[in-house]
Design an enzyme around this catalytic site. Structure first.
Site, PDB file in Angstrom:
ATOM      1  N   ASP A 120      12.470   1.133  -0.258  1.00 27.61           N
ATOM      2  CA  ASP A 120      12.615   1.047   1.188  1.00 27.61           C
ATOM      3  C   ASP A 120      13.064   2.415   1.703  1.00 27.61           C
ATOM      4  O   ASP A 120      13.577   3.253   0.961  1.00 27.61           O
ATOM      5  CB  ASP A 120      13.615  -0.036   1.568  1.00 27.61           C
ATOM      6  CG  ASP A 120      13.313  -0.643   2.933  1.00 27.61           C
ATOM      7  OD1 ASP A 120      12.628   0.017   3.739  1.00 27.61           O
ATOM      8  OD2 ASP A 120      13.758  -1.769   3.199  1.00 27.61           O
ATOM      9  N   ALA A 121      12.853   2.626   2.993  1.00 27.42           N
ATOM     10  CA  ALA A 121      13.081   3.950   3.569  1.00 27.42           C
ATOM     11  C   ALA A 121      14.547   4.355   3.464  1.00 27.42           C
ATOM     12  O   ALA A 121      15.438   3.646   3.944  1.00 27.42           O
ATOM     13  CB  ALA A 121      12.639   3.962   5.026  1.00 27.42           C
TER      14      ALA A 121
END
Length: 945
Positions: free
Chosen positions: A243-244
Site C-alpha cells: 500500500d502507498a
C-alpha cells in the site's frame, strides 16, 4: 504477426511457456535493472525493448482517477445486489474500459487494485463503502465474480490483473498505520482469511495488497501469512503490491525496524514484490534495496523472486505478445451496454427495508421531494469522473413529470456578518467562456477544484445568502446560490471554487465555533480560522474573525411547506462520501446528522405519508417505526436517480438485500479495534441482540412462498433443493438464502451462517426449483486443540429463507465427522494464542518473522482458558516460555493456583524469551486457566512427567 528468427530471444517467443520466457528475460536483466523493478513505477529497459510499467490502477466500481468513465454503484452497493452474474458483468465492463482508456493514455494501468475484500465487521469503519459484506462467503462470492470479469475468460491472456485489498484484518482508519488487530486463530481461519482464500482459489486473482495495520503485533507488510497461507492456496505466481507509503511506515510510524534497509529486506523476504512509496520517485526504494543487498540482508535470489512475480503478471497481460493478445484492440468505452448495465446495477442494489403499502407510488401521486441527497449524485474517493449523471430528483421529474414533483432541499439559508456590519460576499462566477460552466450549465469539477484564478470572497453591505449543511459532528459545508462550494486553495484564500467536497484532504468543510457574541469559522482542512483581509477572505493564524450567523430560513420551514401540499413525501438523507466517514476517517456514531433528523421530523409532522430514502455508504440507526416506507441504496453511480425513480414508481420491484447487519443503537457495537468477532459476539454470525434490520433483509413488491425442502449429505457435499413461487402480481426478483446452525456445538459457533444464495427472477405464478450443493468442509470450524479444521459430528439445522432472520423452511441433518479429543498437552503443550476463552488479552508477535504470543492489554491482568487438557497419567513440571516482565499463574478448573511463575527481571527486548519452570502434580483431563500479570509475553506452556 511477427516471425521468429534465430536472433529473437526466447522471452519474445510466444510458443514457449511463460515460465521459460520469464527465466530467459530474468537472466538477461542486470542486478541494477532488477532492483529498479521493485518500485511501483518500473522504468523501461531499452536495450531489451522492455517497456516501462507500473502496478496499480484503481477500479473499485469503475475506472478511477483517470478522468471520465462509466461509474457503477459503490462496492457495498454491488454487494447488496447479491448477484454474482451481474457483478461479473460489471467487472467485465470495467476491464474493457481500462483497456480502451489505456489505448489513449499509457498512465492507465492494467494491474488493477480491486476489489476490496475486507469484511464489513464494524459499520463505523470509514471505508465501509469499499467492501462487499460482513459475511466471508458472500464477500468471496461477489469478489470472485468481479475478479473473473476483470480478468476476462481467455485461457492465456488476462484483460486486467486484479489485486485484492487489503490483507489482512483491516477494518479501522483510526490509527490505521500503527494499530494492531488482535486476531485469534479461529477468527483468522473462519473469518478473515476465508474471504481472501475462496477468491484466490477461484483462479482469477493476480495478487494482493497488504494493509497498513499490524495483525497480532506484526505489520501486514512483513506477515508470514503471505507465505504460509496466501501462496499456499494457488500454484499461480501472485504479485504482492504494498500500500502507498507502507514500506516507509515500517520505520517512520510503526518503528518496527530501526533502518529502512532492514524494513525493505524484511518486506521483500516476507513476500512484498512491488513497493508503492514516494510517488513516482523510485530512487529511495531502489537505494534501500541496493543497500540491503550490500549489507547482506538480501540475496539476488530474493530480488529475482519478486521480479519473477511481476513479470508473470506482465506476460499474462499480453505485454510481450501484442499480436496474440485478444484484448489489445478492446475499445468498449461508455457504450450503450455499459450505460444500461450501470442502471441495472443501481436498480438491483436498492434495498426496500420497510413498506406498509406506501410504495410503489401511483402515477398520479403529487410528490414532495426533500432532503440533502435529493438532487445529488455523489462520488467517492475511488470514483471516476461522471460522463452521465442522474439525481433522484431528476429521475422523479422524468418518471412522474415536473408538474407532479415539488422540491425543497431543506438546507439552512444563512448570511455571515462581520463585526463591522458587513457580510460575506461571493463574487459572481466567470462567464461560460472562461470554462466554469459546462454545455448544460453544470459546474465543471475539473475546472473548479482548487482554482486560484477565481476571485476570493470579499465582504460588502448585503452579502450573499449561503446554503449551510451540517453533515454531523459540527462539520459543515457552505454553498453559493449557483451551486459553487466555498473552498480553500493552496494560497489560503477562500473562493467559491468547487463543484463538490472532495480530494484527499477535503478543502470544502468548516466548523462554526461559538465565541463571545458570535462564531469563529474554522476551516477543517487547514485547521485555521477564516479572516477578512484587505485583499480578500482567507484562512490564517493569529487573531480570528468573529462572525454573526444571520439565518434567512431554516431548512425545516421549506420542507414543511412542500410536504403539506403533497400526497406523499420522499425524504432523501444520507452522507457525503468525503465527509465524516471515508478513507483516513472512521465514523463515531450510527445516528443520522441532527440536521437530517430535523428534516425528517418536519416532513413527518405535516404528512404521515412520508418515506425515507437513505443514500449512504454505510448503515444508520434510525427510528423507522412511524414511517410507512424506508429504503436504502449505496451511492449508485451515474444512474442512481433513474434507478431510484424506477423502483419508487414500481417499474422495477426492489430485491437488494442488506450485506451487513443494521444495528439499532451505538450501544450494540463492539469496540472499533475489537477484532474478535466470536468473543465480541459481532456481525449477524454471533450478535445476540435485536438488529434494526438483519443481514440478508430486503423486501419486494411481490410475495413469495417457499416449499418442498429436501436436504441430504452425500459424496462429501450437502445437497439441498426447494421451490420458490412468486405469489404476487408482478415480475420480481427473490434472493433465496441457505443457512446452517450447529445444534449442540462443543464450542461457540455462529447463530446462523450463510452457506449459499441465488438471485432469481420469477414471473407472477412462476415456480422454480432451487438447488444448492455445498461441500461439507463448509461446516468445519478451526479446532485450536488440534491446530486445524474439523467437522464436528452432530446435528445441524438447515435453514432456507429470505434473510438470516426470515426463515421459511428448516430441517435438521446429522453429519458424520471427527469426534473431538482432549488437548494432547504432553505432546504439544499449549500454544499461548490457541486459547478457548480469554479476557483482557492481546495477541502479539512472538518474533518479528513468525509466531504468536499473548500479553495483557495495556499492562492489565489477563485470563486465558484452555479446555479439556489431557495430562495423561500425570505431569510433574510446567515450563512457560516468556519475555518481558511479570507473573504467570496456572490453575485447574478455575481453582486456586497450582503454579506461580515469576519473571522478576525484565528481558532485554520483548523478543528475548526465557523459560520459567515449576513443579506441579496434575493427571487426567482438566481445564487450564492461566492468569498473566504485568507487561510480559507468553508464547508457550509445556508439561513434562
Amino acid at each position: 504477426m511477427t516471425e521468429q528468427t534465430p536472433s529473437t530471444p526466447p522471452f519474445r517467443d510466444p510458443h514457449l511457456p511463460f515460465a521459460k520466457r520469464i527465466d530467459d528475460l530474468l537472466q538477461r536483466l542486470t542486478l541494477d535493472e532488477k532492483l529498479s523493478f521493485l518500485h511501483q513505477f518500473t522504468p523501461a529497459v531499452e536495450r531489451l525493448g522492455v517497456a516501462a510499467w507500473r502496478t496499480g490502477q484503481e477500479a473499485l466500481h469503475g475506472v478511477a482517477w483517470m478522468g471520465p468513465a462509466t461509474v457503477f454503484p459503490q462496492a457495498v452497493g454491488l454487494g447488496a445486489t447479491w448477484n454474482t452474474d451481474l457483478v461479473r458483468r460489471v467487472g467485465e465492463a470495467v476491464s474493457k474500459e481500462v483497456r480502451a482508456m489505456r489505448a489513449h493514455d499509457d498512465r492507465v494501468g492494467l494491474n488493477v487494485w480491486s476489489p476490496t475484500v475486507n469484511l464489513l465487521r464494524h459499520p463505523l469503519w470509514g471505508r465501509n463503502e469499499e467492501g462487499y459484506s460482513e459475511d466471508p462467503r458472500l464477500t468471496s462470492a461477489i469478489a470472485t465474480a468481479y475478479t473473473r470479469g476483470l480478468r476476462g475468460d481467455h485461457p492465456t491472456y488476462w484483460r486486467t490483473a486484479p489485486v485484492l485489498k487489503h490483507w489482512l484484518a483491516h477494518n479501522n482508519e483510526t490509527d490505521r498505520a500503527t494499530s494492531s488487530s488482535s486476531v485469534r486463530p479461529r477468527v483468522l481461519h473462519e473469518y478473515d482469511l476465508r474471504a481472501f482464500r475462496e477468491t484466490v482459489e477461484a483462479g482469477a486473482v493476480a495478487g494482493v495488497m497488504p494493509a497498513y495495520n499490524l495483525v497480532n503485533g506484526r505489520p501486514n507488510h512483513v506477515s508470514p501469512y503471505l507465505r504460509e497461507h496466501l501462496r499456499a492456496w494457488t500454484d499461480e505466481e501472485l504479485l504482492v503490491c504494498s500500500d502507498a507509503g507502507a514500506p516507509s511506515n515500517l520505520v517512520d510510524h510503526e518503528h518496527y525496524f530501526d533502518t529502512h534497509e532492514e524494513a525493505t529486506a524484511a518486506a521483500l523476504i516476507a513476500g512484498v514484490d512491488s513497493f508503492t512509496d514516494h510517488g513516482t520517485d523510485s530512487s529511495q526504494i531502489v537505494d534501500r534495496a541496493r543497500k540491503a543487498y550490500e549489507q547482506g540482508l538480501l540475496t539476488e535470489a530474493d530480488i529475482d523472486t519478486a521480479v519473477r512475480r511481476q513479470l508473470s503478471v506482465r506476460f499474462r497481460l499480453g505485454e510481450f505478445d501484442p499480436h496474440y493478445d485478444p484484448h489489445a484492440g478492446t475499445g468498449e468505452f461508455d457504450t450503450p451496454a455499459h450505460r444500461a448495465l450501470a442502471r441495472e446495477a443501481a436498480e438491483q442494489a436498492i434495498v426496500l427495508l420497510r413498506n406498509d403499502g406506501l410504495l410503489p407510488l401511483a402515477p398520479d401521486t403529487r410528490i414532495a421531494v426533500v432532503g440533502l441527497l435529493a438532487d445529488e449524485c455523489k462520488l467517492d474517493w475511488y470514483s471516476g469522473t461522471l460522463i452521465h449523471r442522474s439525481t433522484p430528483l431528476e429521475g422523479l421529474y422524468e418518471r412522474f413529470g415536473a408538474d407532479r414533483v415539488e422540491f425543497a432541499e431543506g438546507v439552512d439559508r444563512v448570511r455571515l456578518k462581520t463585526s463591522a456590519g458587513t457580510f460575506l460576499h461571493v463574487p459572481d462566477a466567470p462567464a461560460a467562456a472562461d470554462g466554469v460552466r459546462g454545455a448544460e450549465g453544470a459546474l465543471d469539477p475539473a475546472l473548479l477544484a482548487g482554482r486560484t484564478d477565481l476571485p476570493p470572497l470579499t465582504t460588502d453591505a448585503t452579502g450573499t445568502e449561503l446554503a449551510l449543511v451540517d453533515w454531523g459532528e459540527g462539520v459543515l459545508t457552505l454553498r453559493a446560490p449557483d451551486g459553487r462550494y466555498l473552498s480553500v486553495a493552496d494560497d489560503g484564500y477562500v473562493r467559491a471554487s468547487a463543484d463538490q467536497p472532495g480530494g484527499w484532504i477535503v478543502q470544502e468543510t468548516f466548523r462554526l465555533e461559538p465565541h463571545e457574541h458570535g462564531h469563529l469559522l474554522r476551516h477543517v482542512g487547514t485547521g485555521r480560522h477564516v479572516c477578512v483581509a484587505a485583499d480578500g477572505v482567507k484562512v490564517a493564524d493569529g487573531d480570528p474573525h468573529v462572525w454573526e450567523l444571520v439565518i434567512a430560513e431554516r431548512g425545516e420551514e421549506a420542507v414543511r411547506r412542500v410536504a403539506e401540499r403533497a400526497d406523499a413525501v420522499l425524504v432523501f438523507a444520507g452522507n457525503d462520501p468525503h465527509i465524516n466517514g471515508r478513507e483516513t476517517e472512521d465514523r463515531t456514531t450510527l445516528r443520522l446528522p441532527a440536521q437530517q433528523e430535523r428534516l425528517l421530523r418536519a416532513a413527518r409532522s405535516v404528512n404521515p405519508r412520508t418515506a425515507l430514502a437513505l443514500v449512504s455508504a454505510y448503515p444508520y440507526a434510525v427510528d423507522t417505526t412511524a414511517l410507512p416506507a424506508v429504503l436504502w441504496t449505496a451511492h449508485g453511480g451515474q444512474a442512481a436517480g433513474t434507478a431510484l425513480a424506477r423502483v419508487l414508481s414500481g417499474d422495477v420491484s426492489p430485491a437488494g438485500r442488506l450485506p451487513q447487519t443494521w444495528y439499532a443503537d451505538d450501544a450494540d457495537l463492539p469496540g472499533l479495534l475489537d477484532y474478535d468477532v466470536i468473543g465480541g459476539r459481532q456481525t449477524y454470525l454471533y450478535f445476540e441482540g435485536t438488529p434494526l434490520f438483519p443481514f440478508g433483509h430486503g423486501l419486494s413488491y411481490a410475495s413469495f412462498s417457499y416449499g418442498d425442502l429436501t436436504a441430504r449429505a452425500d459424496g462429501g457435499s450437502l445437497h439441498v433443493t426447494f421451490t420458490v413461487t412468486n405469489t404476487g402480481d408482478m415480475t420480481a426478483d427473490e434472493v433465496p438464502q441457505l443457512y446452517t446452525r450447529a445444534v449442540e456445538p462443543s464450542v461457540t459457533r455462529p447463530r446462523r451462517e450463510l452457506l449459499a444464495h441465488e438471485r432469481v427472477t420469477l414471473t407472477p405464478g412462476e415456480k422454480r426449483e432451487i438447488s444448492f450443493e455445498v461441500p461439507l468442509s463448509a461446516f468445519e470450524f478451526w479446532d485450536v486443540a488440534r491446530g486445524g479444521p474439523r467437522l464436528e459430528p452432530g446435528s445441524y439445522d438447515i435453514l432456507v429463507g429470505a434473510s438470516s432472520e426470515d426463515v421459511r423452511l428448516r430441517t435438521t441433518l446429522r453429519l458424520e465427522g471427527e469426534p473431538g479429543a482432549p488437548r494432547p498437552v504432553l505432546r504439544r503443550g499449549l500454544e499461548a494464542a490457541d486459547f478457548d476463552e480469554q479476557s483482557g488479552v492481546a495477541i502479539v508477535d512472538r518474533t518479528k518473522t513468525a509466531g504468536d504470543a499473548v500479553t495483557p492489554q495495556e499492562g492489565r491482568t489477563a485470563e486465558l482458558v484452555y479446555r479439556n487438557c489431557d495430562f495423561g497419567d500425570g505431569v510433574t513440571r510446567v515450563v512457560a516460555t516468556v519475555a518481558g516482565e511479570g507473573v504467570v499463574e496456572l490453575s485447574l478448573n478455575g481453582g486456586a493456583p497450582v503454579a506461580v511463575l515469576p519473571l522478576e527481571t525484565a528481558t532485554a527486548t520483548p523478543y528475548d524469551y526465557t523459560s520459567l519452570g515449576a513443579g506441579v502434580a496434575v493427571a487426567g483431563v482438566h481445564d487450564v486457566h492461566l492468569r498473566l500479570r504485568g507487561p510480559l509475553r507468553l508464547a508457550h506452556v509445556g508439561f513434562s512427567g
